[in-house]
Design a protein around this motif. Structure first.
Motif, short mmCIF file in Angstrom:
data_model
loop_
_atom_site.label_atom_id
_atom_site.label_comp_id
_atom_site.label_asym_id
_atom_site.label_seq_id
_atom_site.Cartn_x
_atom_site.Cartn_y
_atom_site.Cartn_z
N VAL A 303 1.00 -1.09 -0.08
CA VAL A 303 -0.11 -0.02 -0.14
C VAL A 303 0.92 1.41 -0.16
N LYS A 304 0.72 2.10 -0.90
CA LYS A 304 1.46 3.35 -1.06
C LYS A 304 0.09 4.38 -1.15
N ASP A 305 -0.07 5.20 0.07
CA ASP A 305 -1.15 6.22 0.32
C ASP A 305 -2.64 5.47 -0.51
N SER A 306 -3.06 6.25 -1.27
CA SER A 306 -4.21 5.76 -2.02
C SER A 306 -4.09 4.79 -2.93
N ARG A 307 -2.76 4.45 -3.45
CA ARG A 307 -2.60 3.32 -4.11
C ARG A 307 -2.31 2.09 -3.65
N LEU A 405 1.57 7.17 -12.87
CA LEU A 405 1.35 8.04 -11.86
C LEU A 405 -0.02 8.90 -11.88
N LYS A 406 -0.47 8.84 -13.12
CA LYS A 406 -1.85 9.68 -13.25
C LYS A 406 -3.05 8.97 -12.83
N HIS A 407 -2.76 7.77 -12.22
CA HIS A 407 -3.95 6.81 -11.40
C HIS A 407 -3.69 6.92 -10.16
N GLU A 408 -4.32 7.54 -9.29
CA GLU A 408 -4.21 7.90 -7.90
C GLU A 408 -4.83 6.96 -6.97
N PHE A 427 8.15 2.02 -10.22
CA PHE A 427 6.91 2.46 -9.79
C PHE A 427 6.86 2.94 -8.35
N GLU A 428 7.51 2.10 -7.29
CA GLU A 428 7.36 2.38 -5.97
C GLU A 428 8.47 3.44 -5.99
N LYS A 429 9.25 3.59 -6.51
CA LYS A 429 10.34 4.50 -6.31
C LYS A 429 9.85 6.14 -6.77
N LEU A 430 8.70 5.98 -7.49
CA LEU A 430 8.15 7.39 -7.89
C LEU A 430 7.05 7.99 -7.01
N VAL A 431 6.59 6.69 -6.23
CA VAL A 431 4.99 7.26 -5.27
C VAL A 431 5.89 7.24 -4.06
#
Length: 431
Positions: A303-307, A405-408, A427-431
């Protein structure tokens, strides 16, 4: 003392078997490619030596277990022969090893790993059980009387086994680089059924498994009426799934599983049926089912915030549909984003239309380049051939996953049997 050397020790089954032999007191080592695979982590945790191919010294007093991904002509196997070491193929060794236990082979086109993990967990609640799971997890117990293992149909390797019990989850056409048709797959399962010693537990929701014949009892489980073990009064929520089990139309017990999707109910029914056959109390089975935390790379969440990022082994159209169904049950209000890496050119080509149809059940689709396996390094097909069948899809590379990234407020399904995890890591490095 004999040393066991594994050629291709990072293979999912090979890693699991190496762990089992180590756990029961044997000296174990192995070799493989230099690149990192998630299956090697438990080897390092146990202190098992892992060499790059060609670096290990092989001697005549060793037993070399050869992974099925590598031919007899592999340089290390030639080195072993020259040294006078005994060489045994993985499936041959496993077939002999399981004969020392009450053995359960879990097989099927889909669901083998999840069902093996679930059955192992539940049996361990009741009595010590050794197990080999196809996610690279193995556990050996010196006091174990039971041995649960994943039995793969590829190249009919599971015909090396003569288990006491077999669980058959389904029959489907896969591995088109070997099997000619679904009928060819069925013939392999039918031959496997003839080798089972005590009983077969088969999913009666699968029309092909209903045709299986055997000299031992075939006990059917499923969601549909007519099964010996049927799930009814099913309740699904974001916390999991609850259901009653009817045994030949008589109420048996109500169970809860912290899992999602119809396929997980079927997997649980297989476990319930086998445990009932073995006389294990329903309360012990219910406890085991309710505390199962899953297996590696099967709906594994971060889990990464809302993602929500989910790592899943789904690499066949049927498995993709099941994974998407599970995501929609647990996260009904989130966008479902599929990030899919096809595994092998032959499978991608054979099921191109089916892949497009199953992936289209997601809200958004991203595609990765086709993963070339050890047994199939190249092909004429490209990922663009699949992309053309899903007009709204987009091809991404490991070096640029920024379009995600455009999908929150979304659940991301990173699916594939290759190394799709690297896309998730990027992707985890970007969020």
């Amino acid at each position: 003392m004999t040393t066991y050397h594994f050629t291709g020790i990072k293979g999912s089954g090979m890693s699991s078997l190496a762990q089992i032999l180590h756990d029961v007191g044997h000296t174990v080592q192995g070799s493989d490619k230099a690149e990192f695979f998630f299956t090697e982590k438990p080897l390092h945790e146990r202190g098992i030596s892992v060499y790059e191919f060609g670096q290990a010294e092989l001697t005549k007093d060793m037993i070399v277990i050869a992974g099925n991904a590598y031919p007899d002509s592999h340089p290390e196997l030639e080195q072993a022969r020259a040294a006078g070491a005994e060489i045994i193929r993985y499936h041959t060794f496993l077939g002999d090893y399981m004969s020392h236990f009450t053995s359960v082979a879990v097989t099927g086109a889909h669901g083998k790993t999840s069902t093996t993990g679930l059955l192992s967990h539940v049996l361990n609640v009741y009595s010590p059980t050794s197990y080999l799971i196809g996610d690279g997890t193995g556990n050996g117990q010196a006091s174990a009387e039971n041995f649960v293992f994943e039995a793969c149909e590829y190249r009919r390797h599971f015909l090396a086994y003569h288990p006491d019990y077999a669980v058959m989850t389904n029959i489907d056409f896969d591995h088109p680089d070997y099997f000619k048709s679904k009928e060819d797959v069925f013939s392999a399962f039918q031959e496997m059924a003839s080798q089972v010693k005590k009983a077969i537990f088969a999913c009666g929701d699968d029309e092909d498994l209903l045709k299986i014949t055997a000299s031992v009892p075939v006990i059917y489980y499923g969601l549909e009426s007519g099964n010996d073990f049927q799930a009814t009064a099913i309740e699904k929520s974001a916390k999991g799934t609850s259901f009653d089990v009817m045994i030949r139309d008589e109420f048996y017990h109500r169970f809860y599983i912290p899992m999602y999707g119809d396929h997980t109910i079927q997997n649980a029914l297989a476990v319930i049926a086998l445990c009932h056959f073995e006389g294990i109390p329903a309360e012990a089975v219910a406890e085991g089912l309710s505390t199962f935390s899953g297996v590696k790379r099967r709906f594994t969440e971060t889990v990464k915030d809302s993602r929500v990022l989910i790592d899943d082994y789904a690499h066949h159209p049927t498995e993709i549909k099941a994974t998407i169904q599970s995501a929609r049950q647990k996260y009904p209000n989130k966008e479902v984003v599929a990030v899919f890496q096809p595994h092998t050119f032959s499978r991608t080509e054979k099921f191109l239309d089916e892949f497009a149809a199953s992936l289209s059940q997601a809200d958004t689709v991203y595609l990765c380049e086709i993963f070339a396996s050890a047994r199939e390094a190249s092909g004429e097909l490209t990922i663009n051939d699949l992309q053309k069948l899903i007009p709204s899809s987009q091809v991404i590379s490991e070096n640029d996953v920024s379009p995600l990234l455009k999908h929150e407020d979304a659940v991301f399904l990173f699916m594939g049997a290759g190394d799709v995890q690297k896309f998730q890591a990027a992707f985890e490095k970007l969020v």
